[in-house]
Structure formats: structure tokens, C-alpha cells
Design a protein around this motif. Structure first.
Motif, PDB file in Angstrom:
ATOM      1  N   ASP A 165       0.815  -1.218   0.000  1.00  0.00           N
ATOM      2  CA  ASP A 165       0.000   0.000   0.000  1.00  0.00           C
ATOM      3  C   ASP A 165       0.851   1.272   0.000  1.00  0.00           C
ATOM      4  O   ASP A 165       0.372   2.334  -0.403  1.00  0.00           O
ATOM      5  CB  ASP A 165      -0.954   0.010   1.194  1.00  0.00           C
ATOM      6  N   SER A 166       2.108   1.174   0.428  1.00  0.00           N
ATOM      7  CA  SER A 166       2.969   2.361   0.447  1.00  0.00           C
ATOM      8  C   SER A 166       3.341   2.824  -0.954  1.00  0.00           C
ATOM      9  O   SER A 166       3.799   3.948  -1.146  1.00  0.00           O
ATOM     10  CB  SER A 166       4.246   2.086   1.255  1.00  0.00           C
ATOM     11  N   PHE A 167       3.125   1.970  -1.950  1.00  0.00           N
ATOM     12  CA  PHE A 167       3.415   2.347  -3.331  1.00  0.00           C
ATOM     13  C   PHE A 167       2.297   3.165  -3.963  1.00  0.00           C
ATOM     14  O   PHE A 167       2.420   3.607  -5.091  1.00  0.00           O
ATOM     15  CB  PHE A 167       3.693   1.099  -4.179  1.00  0.00           C
ATOM     16  N   GLY A 168       1.222   3.360  -3.250  1.00  0.00           N
ATOM     17  CA  GLY A 168       0.115   4.160  -3.755  1.00  0.00           C
ATOM     18  C   GLY A 168      -1.211   3.524  -3.414  1.00  0.00           C
ATOM     19  O   GLY A 168      -1.290   2.364  -3.042  1.00  0.00           O
ATOM     20  N   THR A 169      -2.239   4.321  -3.540  1.00  0.00           N
ATOM     21  CA  THR A 169      -3.579   3.824  -3.243  1.00  0.00           C
ATOM     22  C   THR A 169      -4.346   3.591  -4.533  1.00  0.00           C
ATOM     23  O   THR A 169      -4.149   4.282  -5.525  1.00  0.00           O
ATOM     24  CB  THR A 169      -4.354   4.815  -2.358  1.00  0.00           C
ATOM     25  N   SER A 170      -5.185   2.626  -4.484  1.00  0.00           N
ATOM     26  CA  SER A 170      -6.019   2.259  -5.617  1.00  0.00           C
ATOM     27  C   SER A 170      -7.258   1.593  -5.054  1.00  0.00           C
ATOM     28  O   SER A 170      -7.182   0.942  -4.008  1.00  0.00           O
ATOM     29  CB  SER A 170      -5.261   1.287  -6.522  1.00  0.00           C
TER      30      SER A 170
END
Length: 129
Positions: free
Chosen positions: A25-30
Motif C-alpha cells: 500500500d505504500s506504493f500508492g492507493t487504488s
């Protein structure tokens, strides 16, 4: 005593799931639940591999396989989160994403289990190490 070991292994699996979820999740939210899908695919592969590899070789006791399989991998993977996330996708209007999530989870989950099982079978025969 087996119950205690399963519980301790379950704690390890749950913490691993939580940590990997945070990392992904630290790579971005989706809206698409990438972390849960990835975790479930890894767990499906590991359980397929481990149960065949460990049980067929006789090098590990059925109790150890229960501790790791039921305790650690069982708590690492999560059908309940998959189910809730699917409902949340539908509720938030992401019906196509929900259908994709279910399709990918089932298709690749079964494929991961099969691949793990096959690799475990080959390793048991000495074809892969």
C-alpha cells in the motif's frame, strides 16, 4: 501443545500479512485491493508447495505441517478480507473491478496452488532443488 504452536505461527502469519499489506500500500492507493490479491497468491503457492513437499518426503511431521500450513499460512492468507473488499468495491460503484478481483483471485489463486504443488512434486522426486 499443538494449539499453542498453531496460535504462535498464526501470529507470525498475521503480522507478515499486515507488514506486506503496508509495504504494498505504500506504493500508492487504488480502489483495487492489490495487497490482498498478492498476499493470497503467495499464500496459495506456498501452501500448495509446502503441503506436498513436506508431507511426501516424510522429513517433516504432520504436526509441523499443521503449524505452518494452518497457523502461519492460514493466517497470512485471508478469504474474509477478499470477501469484504469485493463487497466494498461493489458498494462503491466499482463493479467491473470487483468482478476482475474475483476472477483474478480464483484463477490465479488456483494456478498458484497448482504451481506450488507441481514444484513440490518435482522437488520430492529430486528433479528440482
Amino acid at each position: 501443545m499443538l494449539y499453542v504452536y498453531v496460535g504462535l505461527a498464526g501470529a507470525v502469519g498475521a503480522l507478515a500479512r499486515y507488514g506486506l499489506g503496508l509495504l504494498v500500500d505504500s506504493f500508492g492507493t487504488s480502489p483495487f485491493p492489490v495487497a490482498t490479491l498478492l498476499i493470497n497468491l503467495i499464500g496459495s503457492f506456498l501452501l500448495g508447495w509446502m503441503t506436498h513437499r513436506f508431507l511426501q518426503t516424510g522429513k517433516f511431521s504432520p504436526q509441523l505441517v499443521t503449524i505452518v500450513g494452518t497457523g502461519m499460512i492460514g493466517s497470512f492468507t485471508t478469504f474474509s478480507t477478499f470477501s469484504v473488499e469485493t463487497i466494498q468495491l461493489v458498494e462503491n460503484g466499482y463493479v467491473l473491478l470487483a468482478i476482475s478481483y474475483v476472477f483474478l483471485s480464483i484463477t490465479f489463486g488456483l494456478s498458484s496452488s497448482w504451481l506450488g504443488y507441481r514444484i513440490g512434486t518435482k522437488a520430492t522426486r529430486g528433479e528440482v532443488e
